[in-house]
Write an enzyme that holds these catalytic residues in place. Structure first.
Site, mmCIF file in Angstrom:
data_model
loop_
_atom_site.group_PDB
_atom_site.id
_atom_site.type_symbol
_atom_site.label_atom_id
_atom_site.label_comp_id
_atom_site.label_asym_id
_atom_site.label_seq_id
_atom_site.Cartn_x
_atom_site.Cartn_y
_atom_site.Cartn_z
ATOM 1 N N GLU A 49 1.107 -1.174 -0.245
ATOM 2 C CA GLU A 49 0.195 -0.231 0.196
ATOM 3 C C GLU A 49 0.942 0.759 -0.087
ATOM 4 O OE1 GLU A 49 -2.895 0.784 3.002
ATOM 5 O OE2 GLU A 49 -3.597 -1.161 2.561
ATOM 6 N N ASP A 60 -5.418 9.337 10.383
ATOM 7 C CA ASP A 60 -4.410 8.613 11.150
ATOM 8 C C ASP A 60 -4.016 9.099 12.420
ATOM 9 O OD1 ASP A 60 -3.788 8.930 7.705
ATOM 10 O OD2 ASP A 60 -3.137 7.068 8.683
HETATM 11 O O1 LIG Z 1 -1.478 2.148 10.852
HETATM 12 P P1 LIG Z 1 -1.667 0.789 10.978
HETATM 13 O O2 LIG Z 1 -3.363 0.690 12.356
HETATM 14 O O3 LIG Z 1 -1.414 -0.704 10.947
HETATM 15 O O4 LIG Z 1 -3.468 0.805 10.044
HETATM 16 C C1 LIG Z 1 -3.094 0.422 8.348
HETATM 17 C C2 LIG Z 1 -3.443 1.560 7.594
HETATM 18 O O5 LIG Z 1 -2.021 2.572 8.550
HETATM 19 C C3 LIG Z 1 -3.525 1.363 6.724
HETATM 20 O O6 LIG Z 1 -4.103 1.085 5.927
HETATM 21 C C4 LIG Z 1 -3.924 3.429 6.194
HETATM 22 C C5 LIG Z 1 -2.881 3.701 6.823
HETATM 23 N N1 LIG Z 1 -4.149 5.476 6.837
HETATM 24 C C6 LIG Z 1 -5.367 5.599 7.099
HETATM 25 C C7 LIG Z 1 -6.431 6.293 6.867
HETATM 26 C C8 LIG Z 1 -7.208 5.392 6.778
HETATM 27 C C9 LIG Z 1 -7.928 3.777 6.948
HETATM 28 C C10 LIG Z 1 -6.775 3.213 6.288
HETATM 29 C C11 LIG Z 1 -5.271 3.614 6.454
#
Ligand SMILES: O=P(O)(O)OC[C@@H](O)[C@@H](O)c1c[nH]c2ccccc12
EC number: 4.2.1.20
Length: 268
Positions: A49, A60
């Protein structure tokens, strides 16, 4: 067939769960991002990603907000992030790339130009967390025409919307494990298992879970119910901790090795 579909087909045949790291492009710089992506592939990542840094990352937590701040020092644009897919491919990376961006930077680029770029540079999937299904008709049509999978997010509070969201999904369905913002967690939404079952019943597509995952135990737990696990903040934090090494040419490999070691133990 889209690279994401191919990856899930291979993983299903091998009885494996996809590991999908998220990282912020340009943190600490684009060249290092490409070096990190190569290490993530070596460590067993199945897709990447690519996070487009944004000044107002409302979904975030602090770790990714700091990463966006570091990347925005070099004014990394959406086009620069898309270019990373082509440059990583040129460096030998075979993984499918999912571009992760808030909607505003895409709108500023212009949908026509944006989709031309993502097709040209070999992006396979798209996640736009602040584009709800009620407003995504135009983007969905352009993505389908370009054979780019527009991957939707569903949350434990989506309830009856899960079916509608899943019915229009492409690639896979991204199940958010908890309410609130991204960031490492020790526990998840209380109804998470039922929620994942609901999503499983709502789609034939693979389902992925993300938000808060940082340990092998958590990956193993979710691998029982999901086809993919997404890890962002925990990896971005590992990058942040390795920055002093990554930014010293003579110790860069040591920093990359730290990221490799952390990510490798997540692959189940
Ligand atoms: O950071 P985490 O808690 O591992 O979650 C995945 C996330 O970072 C990635 O998929 C993502 C980064 N920014 C986001 C904003 C909304 C949803 C998802 C995201």
């Amino acid at each position: 067939m889209n690279r994401i579909d191919e990856a899930f087909k291979r993983l299903r045949e091998e009885g494996q769960t996809a590991l999908i790291p998220f990282l912020t492009v340009g943190d600490p710089d684009v060249t290092t991002t490409i070096d990190i992506i190569r290490k993530l592939e070596e460590a067993g990542a199945d897709m990447i990603e690519l996070g487009v840094p944004y000044s107002d990352p409302l979904a975030d937590g602090p770790v990714i907000q700091r990463a966006s701040g570091r990347a925005l020092k070099h004014r990394i644009s959406v086009a620069d992030c898309i270019q990373v897919a082509e440059d990583a491919r040129d460096a030998g990376v075979k993984l499918p790339f999912i571009l992760f961006s808030y909607y505003n930077p895409i709108l500023q680029l212009g949908l026509e130009h944006f989709f031309n770029l993502v097709v040209q540079k070999g992006i396979s999937g798209l996640i736009i967390p602040d584009l709800p299904i009620e407003e995504d008709e135009e983007v969905r049509k352009m993505a389908e025409a370009a054979n780019i999978h527009l991957i939707p997010l569903v949350a434990p509070t989506s309830n009856e919307r899960v079916k509608r969201i899943a019915s229009k999904a492409r690639g896979f369905v991204y199940c958010v494990s908890s309410l609130g913002v991204t960031g490492v967690r020790s526990d998840f939404h209380s109804g998470i298992d039922e929620f994942l079952q609901t999503v499983r019943q709502a789609t034939e597509l693979p389902i992925a879970v993300g938000f808060g995952i940082s340990s092998r135990e958590q990956v193993e737990r979710f691998a029982k119910q999901c086809d993919a696990v997404i890890v962002g903040s925990a990896i971005v934090r590992t990058i942040e901790e390795a920055l002093p090494l990554l930014q010293d040419e003579s110790r860069k490999e040591e920093g990359l090795q730290q990221i490799y070691t952390y990510v490798k133990q997540l692959k189940v």
